[in-house]
Write a protein that holds these residues in place. Structure first.
Motif, PDB file in Angstrom:
ATOM      1  N   PHE A  76       0.998  -1.370  -0.431  1.00  0.00           N
ATOM      2  CA  PHE A  76       0.079  -0.059  -0.199  1.00  0.00           C
ATOM      3  C   PHE A  76       0.701   1.126  -0.040  1.00  0.00           C
ATOM      4  O   PHE A  76       0.390   2.194  -0.948  1.00  0.00           O
ATOM      5  CB  PHE A  76      -1.182   0.229   1.420  1.00  0.00           C
ATOM      6  N   ALA A  77       2.114   1.214   0.561  1.00  0.00           N
ATOM      7  CA  ALA A  77       2.802   2.684   0.686  1.00  0.00           C
ATOM      8  C   ALA A  77       3.515   2.781  -0.608  1.00  0.00           C
ATOM      9  O   ALA A  77       3.504   3.863  -0.660  1.00  0.00           O
ATOM     10  CB  ALA A  77       3.848   2.025   1.933  1.00  0.00           C
ATOM     11  N   SER A  78       3.595   1.737  -1.038  1.00  0.00           N
ATOM     12  CA  SER A  78       4.426   1.702  -2.632  1.00  0.00           C
ATOM     13  C   SER A  78       3.974   2.198  -3.585  1.00  0.00           C
ATOM     14  O   SER A  78       3.794   2.753  -4.780  1.00  0.00           O
ATOM     15  CB  SER A  78       5.065   0.732  -2.763  1.00  0.00           C
ATOM     16  N   LEU A  79       2.473   1.650  -3.504  1.00  0.00           N
ATOM     17  CA  LEU A  79       0.974   1.594  -4.872  1.00  0.00           C
ATOM     18  C   LEU A  79       0.332   2.713  -4.207  1.00  0.00           C
ATOM     19  O   LEU A  79      -0.378   3.356  -5.279  1.00  0.00           O
ATOM     20  CB  LEU A  79       1.373   0.417  -5.544  1.00  0.00           C
ATOM     21  N   ARG A  80       0.051   2.464  -3.340  1.00  0.00           N
ATOM     22  CA  ARG A  80      -1.304   3.255  -2.861  1.00  0.00           C
ATOM     23  C   ARG A  80      -2.737   2.937  -3.847  1.00  0.00           C
ATOM     24  O   ARG A  80      -3.568   3.196  -4.488  1.00  0.00           O
ATOM     25  CB  ARG A  80      -1.363   4.936  -3.180  1.00  0.00           C
ATOM     26  N   GLY A  81      -2.267   1.379  -4.016  1.00  0.00           N
ATOM     27  CA  GLY A  81      -3.277   0.570  -5.239  1.00  0.00           C
ATOM     28  C   GLY A  81      -4.546   0.170  -4.075  1.00  0.00           C
ATOM     29  O   GLY A  81      -4.464  -0.145  -2.593  1.00  0.00           O
ATOM     30  N   ASN A  82      -5.397  -0.587  -5.242  1.00  0.00           N
ATOM     31  CA  ASN A  82      -6.401  -1.870  -4.120  1.00  0.00           C
ATOM     32  C   ASN A  82      -5.949  -3.185  -3.977  1.00  0.00           C
ATOM     33  O   ASN A  82      -6.465  -3.719  -3.130  1.00  0.00           O
ATOM     34  CB  ASN A  82      -7.905  -1.687  -5.192  1.00  0.00           C
ATOM     35  N   GLU A  83      -5.083  -3.330  -4.533  1.00  0.00           N
ATOM     36  CA  GLU A  83      -4.139  -5.131  -4.050  1.00  0.00           C
ATOM     37  C   GLU A  83      -4.428  -4.949  -2.398  1.00  0.00           C
ATOM     38  O   GLU A  83      -4.209  -5.842  -2.059  1.00  0.00           O
ATOM     39  CB  GLU A  83      -3.168  -5.266  -4.779  1.00  0.00           C
ATOM     40  N   ALA A  84      -4.023  -3.921  -1.957  1.00  0.00           N
ATOM     41  CA  ALA A  84      -3.447  -4.196  -0.259  1.00  0.00           C
ATOM     42  C   ALA A  84      -4.959  -4.413   0.621  1.00  0.00           C
ATOM     43  O   ALA A  84      -4.514  -5.046   1.659  1.00  0.00           O
ATOM     44  CB  ALA A  84      -2.649  -2.853   0.211  1.00  0.00           C
ATOM     45  N   LEU A  85      -5.679  -4.606   0.334  1.00  0.00           N
ATOM     46  CA  LEU A  85      -7.077  -4.233   0.479  1.00  0.00           C
ATOM     47  C   LEU A  85      -7.518  -5.149   1.128  1.00  0.00           C
ATOM     48  O   LEU A  85      -7.472  -5.848   2.401  1.00  0.00           O
ATOM     49  CB  LEU A  85      -7.654  -3.563  -0.197  1.00  0.00           C
ATOM     50  N   PRO A  86      -7.557  -6.350   0.329  1.00  0.00           N
ATOM     51  CA  PRO A  86      -7.962  -7.515   0.794  1.00  0.00           C
ATOM     52  C   PRO A  86      -7.046  -8.022   1.478  1.00  0.00           C
ATOM     53  O   PRO A  86      -7.009  -9.194   2.647  1.00  0.00           O
ATOM     54  CB  PRO A  86      -7.915  -8.425  -0.449  1.00  0.00           C
ATOM     55  N   LEU A  87      -5.709  -7.933   1.569  1.00  0.00           N
ATOM     56  CA  LEU A  87      -4.504  -8.632   2.325  1.00  0.00           C
ATOM     57  C   LEU A  87      -4.835  -8.011   3.446  1.00  0.00           C
ATOM     58  O   LEU A  87      -4.783  -9.127   4.817  1.00  0.00           O
ATOM     59  CB  LEU A  87      -3.157  -8.274   1.319  1.00  0.00           C
ATOM     60  N   LEU A  88      -4.829  -6.670   3.982  1.00  0.00           N
ATOM     61  CA  LEU A  88      -4.909  -6.200   5.242  1.00  0.00           C
ATOM     62  C   LEU A  88      -6.575  -6.527   5.591  1.00  0.00           C
ATOM     63  O   LEU A  88      -6.314  -6.805   6.885  1.00  0.00           O
ATOM     64  CB  LEU A  88      -5.239  -4.871   5.263  1.00  0.00           C
ATOM     65  N   LEU A  89      -7.488  -6.534   5.491  1.00  0.00           N
ATOM     66  CA  LEU A  89      -8.557  -6.881   5.629  1.00  0.00           C
ATOM     67  C   LEU A  89      -8.795  -8.630   6.335  1.00  0.00           C
ATOM     68  O   LEU A  89      -8.951  -9.362   7.742  1.00  0.00           O
ATOM     69  CB  LEU A  89     -10.060  -6.505   5.037  1.00  0.00           C
ATOM     70  N   VAL A  90      -7.931  -9.811   5.862  1.00  0.00           N
ATOM     71  CA  VAL A  90      -7.367 -11.039   5.753  1.00  0.00           C
ATOM     72  C   VAL A  90      -6.342 -10.866   7.443  1.00  0.00           C
ATOM     73  O   VAL A  90      -7.085 -11.863   8.057  1.00  0.00           O
ATOM     74  CB  VAL A  90      -6.995 -11.278   5.067  1.00  0.00           C
ATOM     75  N   ALA A  91      -6.176 -10.113   6.849  1.00  0.00           N
ATOM     76  CA  ALA A  91      -4.754 -10.435   8.128  1.00  0.00           C
ATOM     77  C   ALA A  91      -4.764  -9.603   9.652  1.00  0.00           C
ATOM     78  O   ALA A  91      -4.542 -10.096  10.833  1.00  0.00           O
ATOM     79  CB  ALA A  91      -3.461  -9.602   7.886  1.00  0.00           C
ATOM     80  N   ALA A  92      -6.148  -8.635   9.710  1.00  0.00           N
ATOM     81  CA  ALA A  92      -6.344  -8.351  10.351  1.00  0.00           C
ATOM     82  C   ALA A  92      -7.750  -9.363  11.261  1.00  0.00           C
ATOM     83  O   ALA A  92      -7.528  -9.129  12.777  1.00  0.00           O
ATOM     84  CB  ALA A  92      -7.112  -6.990  10.059  1.00  0.00           C
ATOM     85  N   ARG A  93      -7.932  -9.727  10.080  1.00  0.00           N
ATOM     86  CA  ARG A  93      -8.971 -10.863  11.101  1.00  0.00           C
ATOM     87  C   ARG A  93      -8.445 -11.898  12.276  1.00  0.00           C
ATOM     88  O   ARG A  93      -8.704 -12.081  12.381  1.00  0.00           O
ATOM     89  CB  ARG A  93      -9.682 -11.083  10.056  1.00  0.00           C
ATOM     90  N   ARG A  94      -7.003 -12.292  10.763  1.00  0.00           N
ATOM     91  CA  ARG A  94      -6.063 -13.260  11.662  1.00  0.00           C
ATOM     92  C   ARG A  94      -5.853 -13.146  12.968  1.00  0.00           C
ATOM     93  O   ARG A  94      -5.502 -13.507  13.867  1.00  0.00           O
ATOM     94  CB  ARG A  94      -4.948 -13.506  10.279  1.00  0.00           C
ATOM     95  N   LEU A  95      -5.342 -11.852  13.453  1.00  0.00           N
ATOM     96  CA  LEU A  95      -4.522 -11.566  14.142  1.00  0.00           C
ATOM     97  C   LEU A  95      -5.504 -10.865  15.671  1.00  0.00           C
ATOM     98  O   LEU A  95      -4.859 -11.004  16.518  1.00  0.00           O
ATOM     99  CB  LEU A  95      -4.041  -9.806  14.199  1.00  0.00           C
ATOM    100  N   GLU A  96      -7.003 -10.933  15.133  1.00  0.00           N
ATOM    101  CA  GLU A  96      -7.651 -11.004  16.652  1.00  0.00           C
ATOM    102  C   GLU A  96      -7.813 -11.731  17.662  1.00  0.00           C
ATOM    103  O   GLU A  96      -7.762 -11.038  19.175  1.00  0.00           O
ATOM    104  CB  GLU A  96      -9.396 -10.749  15.716  1.00  0.00           C
ATOM    105  N   PRO A  97      -7.917 -13.260  17.252  1.00  0.00           N
ATOM    106  CA  PRO A  97      -7.389 -13.779  18.287  1.00  0.00           C
ATOM    107  C   PRO A  97      -6.253 -14.178  19.450  1.00  0.00           C
ATOM    108  O   PRO A  97      -5.708 -14.795  20.170  1.00  0.00           O
ATOM    109  CB  PRO A  97      -7.930 -15.563  17.542  1.00  0.00           C
ATOM    110  N   LEU A  98      -4.731 -13.418  18.197  1.00  0.00           N
ATOM    111  CA  LEU A  98      -3.696 -13.260  18.417  1.00  0.00           C
ATOM    112  C   LEU A  98      -3.207 -12.165  19.413  1.00  0.00           C
ATOM    113  O   LEU A  98      -2.184 -12.154  20.363  1.00  0.00           O
ATOM    114  CB  LEU A  98      -3.271 -13.625  17.432  1.00  0.00           C
ATOM    115  N   ASP A  99      -3.976 -10.720  19.175  1.00  0.00           N
ATOM    116  CA  ASP A  99      -2.875  -9.734  19.355  1.00  0.00           C
ATOM    117  C   ASP A  99      -4.382  -9.016  18.952  1.00  0.00           C
ATOM    118  O   ASP A  99      -4.471  -8.404  17.917  1.00  0.00           O
ATOM    119  CB  ASP A  99      -1.589  -9.295  19.038  1.00  0.00           C
ATOM    120  N   ALA A 100      -4.786  -8.418  20.212  1.00  0.00           N
ATOM    121  CA  ALA A 100      -6.330  -7.755  20.273  1.00  0.00           C
ATOM    122  C   ALA A 100      -6.051  -6.072  19.253  1.00  0.00           C
ATOM    123  O   ALA A 100      -6.242  -5.658  18.103  1.00  0.00           O
ATOM    124  CB  ALA A 100      -7.463  -7.195  20.955  1.00  0.00           C
ATOM    125  N   GLU A 101      -4.433  -5.710  19.702  1.00  0.00           N
ATOM    126  CA  GLU A 101      -4.839  -4.164  19.313  1.00  0.00           C
ATOM    127  C   GLU A 101      -4.105  -3.883  18.145  1.00  0.00           C
ATOM    128  O   GLU A 101      -4.481  -3.399  17.322  1.00  0.00           O
ATOM    129  CB  GLU A 101      -3.463  -3.725  20.473  1.00  0.00           C
TER     130      GLU A 101
END
Length: 922
Positions: free
Chosen positions: A459-484
């Motif tokens: 996202f920082a290098s391109l600001r395009g739309n490819e990072a959005l689904p990756l970030l959403l998946v990563a955020a969901r994976r993190l919920e049970p591991l590190d809430a903050e």
């Protein structure tokens, strides 16, 4: 590398043009002007010789030197400190903030992390002070090996030198680090002409040379002076007669390196070890070298053979014959020999005065994993961050990870190093390190962090739309591991969703908002970032009126001095956008300033281009187009240094406000294609808004209406869509499309009533006035002018006066119309909004009033920089204060002020305001 010939030309053989160019720099400095030159060329082509020539001809000038060394590339500000060291006695003469910043960066003082741009200003001021009595010549050799922090500051200084009598010449290899010095005057050094090359080759020969060998050497050297001088020394008698063996290295560089290696081989072992120890130390400190040599059991007699061979000079400083000698001396040694050299240097380096260099030598001396050294490097990384050295912190952490025995701790340090690389803008290095980290044993949390970092880099290098689904998946994976960390990742996902906008592939902002709200239910102690996340999620899920109060509290929470780097990089852009969406220009102003301060202080190149672009729009709406123009120049320089492909939003906005179609439309057209290809929907809205603004200024309302309709078509592209609605209302009314204007006003009214700020209510009144006639319209125009007069958005006030004046003229009230139109015209002219100024002038002419052409012409006599400086001077700022505001030296301010006085025909500051008012420039 070529000697001076015995001829009328006193310069280097075959370098007349280059030498004349360099001599011109000294002449400029002697006449009170500064000069900058980037000298590029392949190894051995003569860059160092040209610097020596310049130093030899700079009589009456003070000379400062620094050479980049590969081994010090990771030590933040090491090169800058070496260059500035002779001037540090004048540090106390700088303004206190600048002295503190430079002292902290050099580790001479303790304090908070210094602002990178304040360090640059301090370095600029220090050089200007050093040139007060005599011209100052700064020679930077092998700039491709400078540490990143020093290189960035020197690039900053180079672009701001003007009237300080300072010459800055930067020599670097061709094809290496091209972007950093882009935009500076360039001198590319090429091979010598055939005749000069042959003459130089003959001068290096001590005996006859077979013609076939001569032609072969000339062909292989391609006019490279070092190769022409050294190849005959490196070749045996057989090779000189019959030509080099076919097994010789093929490239010229490798052949020259092999030649120097041959010169090292006959030296006694002790001499080679001394050369290796000198090569491992970047300081060139003779005393330190001898202390390390003594510790390693190397006697003073070891210097003789190396000096006799012409490979090194040991005088006030250590000087190698050529940078390639240093490189070969270091690389040709076996690993245990290099480790021994670094161990000796570490043992004699003062742990209190230079702990980071000591840690770096200890790291290179390590023969295997060593937690003690790794921990020391981690401490050095912390100090580097405190000094604004993200690149250095990343290097220390990466090296610490290599020496870490425990696999889990190693992965943690690798991830922290990658995060520092991300913030520092070295995206490729961060991606490579993540690839290494993911092959080791990782916890579930560490794997999730890799996913987040990889998406953030994209996202920082391109600001395009490819990072959005990756970030959403990563955020969901993190919920049970590190809430903050999960909640922080949802903020990243929402930011990516705002950029993707209408072009989002897969999840959009509404889906991200719902996922974030579900995650927020488990936040026991909400942080300010969590409050912002809840507000933005509420905006998408429940609408503007419901979310506005919470968003207001969230933006207030970020209007604070105690923000960390992580908070600044992750949240401040979003907080500033929310302030804009709330029509709160003062909060928008403060938050964008804070955002810039944080990312500049840390040298966070990944975030800096976005922070600068956002700040420009505050200046544009405030009518400070000169300040915006200066920031656009800064953005260009920063974007060249960072590995960023951010769309030039600021330049587009500036061209649209100025009303220059010939500048704006090529930018808009090119950027529109670019953002669509990248999936950056917010760019579609912004380019259309800019086009609508441009055409409203030019009075081409059907075109403005079409562009405004596109700009406002996707409300989720927050901030920009609001601006698009406002332009659409004006354009649609003038184009005769009242239903479109009415529908757009209904959307504006809902937001502005919920916002309740003077800006919001003023714009709403102005917009509604265009939909009415008679007393109702007049009352609304008066309300708009009253409301907007209480704000800092001067462009909105001027446009309200223009619309009211146009309405009064159509009502036949010419005298009253002139009053409003004169005020609008003066404001537009002073701000540099030329299209709106011309539209106002035509309207004034329709009332029967003739506007003097001299008004615009006189303003244009002053450059944007001169006008900005003159305005600051009328506010009572001193030259040093103006320099600090604009990141230029006080002497450059003084130089500009002399030109301002001459152009305006005044002799003192007390007359400035009157002169500017006479030209409608204040």
């Amino acid at each position: 590398m070529s000697p001076r010939p015995n001829s009328q030309w006193p310069g280097l053989r075959g370098r007349r043009s280059e030498c004349e160019t360099l001599s011109g720099l000294i002449q400029a400095a002697r006449s009170g002007r500064s000069a900058v030159l980037a000298v590029r060329g392949e190894p051995g082509i003569g860059k160092t010789a040209l610097l020596e020539y310049l130093a030899g001809t700079a009589s009456g000038s003070r000379i400062l030197r620094v050479s980049g060394v590969e081994s010090q590339m990771e030590l933040a500000f090491a090169g800058l400190q070496q260059l500035c060291d002779p001037l540090l006695g004048g540090l106390e003469r700088l303004p206190t903030p600048q002295a503190d910043a430079l002292g902290t960066a050099f580790g001479l003082r303790t304090g908070t992390p210094p602002d990178r741009f304040l360090i640059g200003l301090a370095a600029l001021s220090l050089l200007a002070e050093g040139a007060r009595e005599q011209p100052l010549l700064c020679l930077v050799d092998d700039a491709q090996w400078l540490d990143q922090a020093s290189a960035l500051v020197l690039a900053f200084v180079a672009r701001r030198l003007a009237a300080e009598s300072v010459v800055l010449v930067i020599a670097a290899r061709t094809s290496v680090d091209q972007q950093r010095w882009a935009g500076l005057p360039q001198l590319t050094v090429r091979g010598l002409p055939d005749t000069d090359a042959e003459t130089l080759l003959e001068s290096a020969m001590t005996g006859p040379l077979d013609d076939r060998v001569r032609h072969r050497i000339l062909a292989e050297a391609h006019g490279n002076p070092l190769a022409l001088l050294e190849l005959p020394r490196w070749l045996s008698a057989t090779e000189l007669t019959f030509g080099p063996h076919t097994a010789q290295p093929r490239t010229l560089l490798s052949r020259m390196e092999e030649g120097f290696r041959r010169q090292l081989e006959p030296l006694p072992e002790q001499s080679r070890r001394l050369l290796l120890t000198a090569a491992a130390d970047p300081l060139g400190d003779v005393g330190l070298l001898w202390r390390a040599a003594e510790r390693a059991g190397i006697g003073v007699e070891a210097a003789g053979p190396a000096e006799k061979a012409g490979l090194i000079e040991l005088r006030e400083t250590v000087r190698f014959r050529h940078p390639l000698v240093r490189s070969v001396a270091y690389r040709s040694a076996a690993a245990p020999e290099r480790q021994a050299a670094h161990r000796a240097l570490a043992e004699v380096t003062n742990a209190d005065l230079d702990p980071d260099r000591r840690a770096w030598h200890r790291a290179h001396a390590a023969t295997g994993p060593d937690e003690g050294v790794a921990a020391e490097l981690e401490h050095s990384a912390g100090r580097a961050l405190a000094h604004g050295g993200l690149a250095a912190a990343a290097a220390f952490l990466e090296r610490a990870a290599m020496l870490t025995p425990d696999a889990g701790d190693r992965a943690e340090r690798q991830l922290n190093a990658a995060q520092a690389m991300l913030h520092g803008g070295t995206f490729d290095a961060a991606v490579n390190l993540l690839a290494v980290a993911e092959h080791g044993p990782l916890s579930a949390l560490q794997r999730a962090r890799i996913d987040v970092l990889r998406a953030q880099i994209g996202f920082a290098s391109l600001r395009g739309n490819e990072a959005l689904p990756l970030l959403l998946v990563a955020a969901r994976r993190l919920e049970p591991l590190d809430a903050e960390l999960a909640l922080d990742s949802y903020v990243d996902a929402l930011t990516a969703a705002l950029f993707a906008g209408r072009l989002a592939s897969g999840p959009g902002p509404v889906e991200v908002a719902h996922a974030a709200r579900n995650a927020l239910t488990s936040a026991a102690h909400p942080r300010r970032g969590d409050v912002l996340l809840r507000g933005v999620a509420m905006l998408f899920a429940d609408g503007y009126p419901v979310a506005a109060p919470l968003l207001r509290r969230a933006t207030q929470a970020f209007d604070s001095d105690d923000l960390s780097l992580e908070e600044g990089v992750r949240f401040m852009w979003l907080a500033a956008v929310m302030a804009s969406d709330l029509w709160d220009e003062r909060a928008w102003d403060r938050l964008t300033r804070r955002h810039l301060k944080i990312v500049r202080a840390a040298g966070a190149l990944s975030a800096l281009p976005l922070a600068l672009n956002t700040r420009v729009f505050v200046d544009l709406f405030a009518g400070e187009l000169a300040a915006a123009s200066a920031l656009v120049e800064e953005i260009n320089a920063v974007t060249e240094a960072a590995e960023s492909k951010l769309t030039p939003y600021a330049a587009i906005g500036l061209a649209a406000f100025r009303g220059h179609e010939e500048q704006a439309m090529p930018l808009i057209t090119a950027s529109r294609h670019d953002v669509v290809a990248r999936g950056e929907g917010i760019g579609v809205s912004l380019t259309n808004w800019a086009q609508a603004l441009l055409y409203n200024g030019l009075g081409r309302y059907p075109e403005a209406c079409a562009a405004g309709r596109e700009a406002a078509a996707f409300p989720a592209e927050i901030g920009v869509s609001n601006w698009g609605l406002v332009e659409l209302i004006e354009a649609a009314v003038r184009a005769g499309d009242r239903p479109t204007a009415t529908a757009a006003f209904e959307q504006v009214s809902e937001m502005t009533q919920a916002s309740g700020t003077a800006w919001a209510l003023g714009v709403a009144a102005r917009s509604e006035a265009q939909l009415h006639e008679g007393t109702k319209a007049e009352d609304l125009y008066r309300v708009a002018i009253d409301r907007l007069g209480r704000t800092d958005v001067r462009t909105e006030l001027a446009r309200a006066r223009l619309l009211y004046g146009e309405w009064l003229r159509r009502e036949g009230r010419r005298v009253e119309a002139r009053e409003q139109l004169r005020a609008a015209h003066g404001a537009f002219t002073a701000m540099g909004m030329d299209a709106f100024a011309e539209r106002t002038r035509r309207e004034l002419a329709a009332t029967g009033e003739t506007v003097r052409k001299r008004t615009v012409d006189t303003r244009q006599d002053l450059t944007a920089q001169e006008l900005h400086i003159a305005r600051l001077a009328t506010q009572g700022l001193t030259n040093p204060e103006i320099g600090a505001e604009l990141f230029i030296s006080p002497r450059t301010v003084e130089w500009h002020m002399r030109k301002v006085f001459a152009k305006l025909g005044v002799t003192a500051r007390k007359h400035l305001r009157e002169a500017l008012e006479a030209t409608n420039a204040v």
